[in-house]
Design an enzyme around this catalytic site. Structure first.
Site, PDB file in Angstrom:
ATOM      1  N   MET A  91       0.847  -1.192   0.000  1.00 54.98           N
ATOM      2  CA  MET A  91       0.000   0.000   0.000  1.00 54.98           C
ATOM      3  C   MET A  91       0.883   1.243   0.000  1.00 54.98           C
ATOM      4  O   MET A  91       1.660   1.448   0.939  1.00 54.98           O
ATOM      5  CB  MET A  91      -0.898   0.009   1.245  1.00 54.98           C
ATOM      6  CG  MET A  91      -1.889  -1.133   1.306  1.00 54.98           C
ATOM      7  SD  MET A  91      -2.693  -1.255   2.936  1.00 54.98           S
ATOM      8  CE  MET A  91      -1.436  -2.170   3.849  1.00 54.98           C
ATOM      9  N   ILE A 127       1.473  -5.976   7.946  1.00 55.38           N
ATOM     10  CA  ILE A 127       2.899  -5.733   8.159  1.00 55.38           C
ATOM     11  C   ILE A 127       3.172  -4.236   8.216  1.00 55.38           C
ATOM     12  O   ILE A 127       2.826  -3.494   7.293  1.00 55.38           O
ATOM     13  CB  ILE A 127       3.736  -6.378   7.034  1.00 55.38           C
ATOM     14  CG1 ILE A 127       3.417  -7.875   6.930  1.00 55.38           C
ATOM     15  CG2 ILE A 127       5.225  -6.160   7.278  1.00 55.38           C
ATOM     16  CD1 ILE A 127       4.077  -8.557   5.749  1.00 55.38           C
ATOM     17  N   GLY A 173       0.747   3.110   6.401  1.00 57.59           N
ATOM     18  CA  GLY A 173       1.455   2.045   5.685  1.00 57.59           C
ATOM     19  C   GLY A 173       0.613   0.794   5.601  1.00 57.59           C
ATOM     20  O   GLY A 173      -0.516   0.841   5.995  1.00 57.59           O
ATOM     21  N   SER A 174       1.064  -0.369   5.162  1.00 53.98           N
ATOM     22  CA  SER A 174       2.239  -0.541   4.363  1.00 53.98           C
ATOM     23  C   SER A 174       2.176  -1.824   3.548  1.00 53.98           C
ATOM     24  O   SER A 174       2.340  -1.767   2.358  1.00 53.98           O
ATOM     25  CB  SER A 174       3.487  -0.456   5.216  1.00 53.98           C
ATOM     26  OG  SER A 174       3.628  -1.563   6.020  1.00 53.98           O
ATOM     27  N   ARG A 175       1.884  -3.034   4.146  1.00 54.36           N
ATOM     28  CA  ARG A 175       1.730  -4.252   3.351  1.00 54.36           C
ATOM     29  C   ARG A 175       0.771  -5.205   4.051  1.00 54.36           C
ATOM     30  O   ARG A 175       0.763  -5.297   5.279  1.00 54.36           O
ATOM     31  CB  ARG A 175       3.078  -4.949   3.152  1.00 54.36           C
ATOM     32  CG  ARG A 175       3.066  -5.985   2.027  1.00 54.36           C
ATOM     33  CD  ARG A 175       4.433  -6.608   1.852  1.00 54.36           C
ATOM     34  NE  ARG A 175       4.471  -7.997   2.281  1.00 54.36           N
ATOM     35  CZ  ARG A 175       5.582  -8.668   2.523  1.00 54.36           C
ATOM     36  NH1 ARG A 175       6.753  -8.071   2.427  1.00 54.36           N
ATOM     37  NH2 ARG A 175       5.531  -9.932   2.889  1.00 54.36           N
TER      38      ARG A 175
END
Length: 202
Positions: free
Chosen positions: A79, A131, A161-163
């Site tokens: 992201m 994550i 964030g982020s993943r």
């Protein structure tokens, strides 16, 4: 506009600061207002309509990870700052556990991000991992053990964030994937894997 929890907490201070900032500089006041608008945009939480079948993406962004882990396949979605950061359930199922794992705060697009701080949301035979990244240091899960979820339900967000990864059920293999690395996906709507409907439910 729907906002993720905590969004107003970040947006209100710069908006309020814009008023006294007018005393010193209209440019400074405009900057404060722009910051407030940017925060609201970052924490936006639009409604989503999942498709009738298929495992859906847990996040908005681009597919950055696609690899096999034993007899399982992992899909990771990175992201960026412009994406919606509310994460969604990729499958129907009951939450078996929610586990926080401390770790580093490496950039989410790097290979070293596998060592970052994480929150694991586990189903019977699937798992979502949120994550943190270099700037995203607050993971906010919305669910807990025993919650019954439907595909597309909100499960949490990562502030700045982020993943988000999904470890697919064992019966799903590479031939069932509907995405490739670099593909843009939308949380709760984009199908990332397909197969017999009864195999997609956890």
């Amino acid at each position: 506009m729907n906002l993720a929890p905590g969004g107003w907490r970040y947006a209100v201070p710069p908006a309020l600061a814009a008023v006294p900032a007018l005393i010193f500089s209209t440019g400074l006041a405009a900057g404060m207002l722009a910051l407030a608008v940017g925060v609201v945009a970052f924490f936006r939480d639009p409604d989503r309509t999942p498709p009738l079948t298929g495992i859906v993406s847990p996040a908005d962004g681009k597919v950055s990870v696609l690899r096999e882990e034993g007899d399982r396949v992992r899909i990771g979605v990175f992201m960026n700052v412009w994406d919606v950061h509310v994460n969604r359930s990729p499958v129907d199922g009951t939450v078996g556990s929610v586990e926080h794992s401390p770790g580093a705060h490496r950039p989410a697009f790097s290979k070293e991000s596998d060592r970052n701080e994480k929150v694991h949301v586990r189903y019977e035979d699937a798992e979502v991992t949120l994550i943190a990244g270099a700037f995203a240091r607050r993971i906010h899960p919305y669910v807990e053990e025993g919650d019954d979820l439907t595909r597309g339900d909100r499960i949490g967000h990562i502030a700045f964030g982020s993943r988000a990864d999904v470890l697919l059920p064992p019966e799903i293999d590479r031939e069932d994937l509907a995405v490739e690395e670099g593909d843009a996906v939308t949380a709760g709507e984009s199908v990332v894997a397909t197969g017999p409907e009864e195999e997609l439910l956890t």
